[in-house]
Design an enzyme around this catalytic site. Sequence first.
Site, PDB file in Angstrom:
ATOM      1  N   SER A 159       0.865  -1.178   0.000  1.00 26.99           N
ATOM      2  CA  SER A 159       0.000   0.000   0.000  1.00 26.99           C
ATOM      3  C   SER A 159       0.906   1.234   0.000  1.00 26.99           C
ATOM      4  O   SER A 159       2.123   1.125   0.043  1.00 26.99           O
ATOM      5  CB  SER A 159      -0.869   0.011   1.248  1.00 26.99           C
ATOM      6  OG  SER A 159      -0.047   0.284   2.372  1.00 26.99           O
ATOM      7  N   LYS A 160       0.261   2.374  -0.003  1.00 25.13           N
ATOM      8  CA  LYS A 160       0.989   3.634  -0.035  1.00 25.13           C
ATOM      9  C   LYS A 160       1.988   3.712   1.124  1.00 25.13           C
ATOM     10  O   LYS A 160       3.130   4.160   0.968  1.00 25.13           O
ATOM     11  CB  LYS A 160      -0.016   4.776   0.068  1.00 25.13           C
ATOM     12  CG  LYS A 160       0.513   6.047  -0.489  1.00 25.13           C
ATOM     13  CD  LYS A 160      -0.585   7.041  -0.701  1.00 25.13           C
ATOM     14  CE  LYS A 160       0.072   8.334  -1.126  1.00 25.13           C
ATOM     15  NZ  LYS A 160      -0.827   9.391  -1.341  1.00 25.13           N
ATOM     16  N   ARG A 161       1.533   3.214   2.244  1.00 23.26           N
ATOM     17  CA  ARG A 161       2.363   3.213   3.448  1.00 23.26           C
ATOM     18  C   ARG A 161       3.676   2.437   3.219  1.00 23.26           C
ATOM     19  O   ARG A 161       4.714   2.755   3.768  1.00 23.26           O
ATOM     20  CB  ARG A 161       1.534   2.554   4.554  1.00 23.26           C
ATOM     21  CG  ARG A 161       2.141   2.407   5.903  1.00 23.26           C
ATOM     22  CD  ARG A 161       1.052   2.013   6.881  1.00 23.26           C
ATOM     23  NE  ARG A 161       0.329   0.809   6.449  1.00 23.26           N
ATOM     24  CZ  ARG A 161       0.707  -0.430   6.758  1.00 23.26           C
ATOM     25  NH1 ARG A 161       1.773  -0.644   7.476  1.00 23.26           N
ATOM     26  NH2 ARG A 161       0.003  -1.464   6.346  1.00 23.26           N
TER      27      ARG A 161
END
Length: 473
Positions: free
Chosen positions: A239-241
């Site tokens: 994910s973006k994280r």
Amino acid sequence: MTLRTRFAPSPTGFLHIGGARTALFCHLHARHYGGKTILRIEDTDRERHKQEAVDAILAGMHWLGMDPDEGPFYQSDNASRHLDVAEQLIVGERAYRCYCTKDELDQMRDEQRAKGIKPKYDGRCRNRTAPPSDDAPFVVRFLRPKVGEVVWDDKIQGEIRVRNDELDDLILVRSDGSPTYNLAVVVDDHDMGINLVIRGEDHLSNTPRQIQLFEALAWEVPEYAHMPLLHGSDGAKLSKRHGAVSVLSFRDDGFLASAVNNYLVRLGWSHGDQEIFTQEEMEQLFDVCEVGRSAAIFDSDKLLWINSHHIRDAHPEELLEELIIQLEKIEIYGVERDKLLEVIPEFQERSKTMVEMAAKVSFLFVDDLPVYDPAAAKKHMKVASLAPLTELANRLEAQPEWSLAAIEKVFKSILEAFDIKMGKLAQPVRVSLTGTATSPGIYETLYLLGREKTIARLRHGVEFLEEKAAFAT
Ligand code: GLU
């Protein structure tokens, strides 16, 4: 036969690290085998087609040195060809019009579920001879083979077998007349002469359907390599994280394209225990058949480690453009390229990213006097250094030549005159010149900074110590 492979992103957003890895594997495998890469933008879902997304994908690929040999081609440009092929399949009795309504399909699935059968289209329109009404909407379905199986030898996953009766009569054309992904991909892969499809494992379930279509059309089936997906360090989908951000944001953060590629190539592929690869080495050595089957984990610490190696090993010229970009971000403009080329080697060993390098070299190019880091000033700017620092400034000012040798000579003369060790002089000099306690070798630091700025900053350091001395008495 020339190897032809393609990268086929849907233009739903920027090129993220997972997509870049797919593109890289295509690129490297093609380079290794002297093949060609084709970029095909899969924009059949017109509402999702965004020009900015296409531009961002192209820019990301360009930065990573993966401009395609052919393309970009836009899948939507081929829609009428896709529909012609669907018609050809109908004529050849390998596809049929299905008039089932949504309600009918829902009811069929409910009944199948109630009987404990896996829901699947039961083929009730296969033998229909006429439409229910003249204007009844329809989809076009593929008439899948009822017996036998689809088998392919996946270059990464090994042999895969799927029984034909496990598959559905796939929709090829939607009721709005638009071709579906599976039809479009098969037609385009054929028309573009693709003989190796490298893509993510998430497409594994599409492959038997696509192979059935190739066979129904009597077209040569390409080879397939399905890459394991990329996960975050916690095992969750990326994910973006975890870094599923645009690859260009890695550039913003000071990573080199070669380091990002090197990092990505090691996610699933290895060559002995070698970790650091130049772009040329990757292109020579990589083979998609050697990619492992386990999910790859994105690890930002390792990327940083690889980046620091690439910065260290780079030719200064290769770092120039990235350094200029980072300097401009901190509002340092117009430094001469030759000057930067002289400066870069002194900082390669000390910078894990180009952001860090820009921050470290910035003291050389700003006109303002440095603001001292409080901890460094407390530790190194002692009143005892006042006399040697003053004398250093005086002797350097009187020194006609500005060379490493001349600077070294003046330094040594001060150490001797005051009978002090190098650290006692070099550290207050560092703080005076850079505001911090770290810099390249002290002679190099003075040399690169130049006479004028060196003297002005030493004088400022002297004033600082004079004030401190006055305050202490
Ligand atoms: N357009 C698909 C995607 O972005 C890839 C299709 C393919 O490689 O066959 O996931």
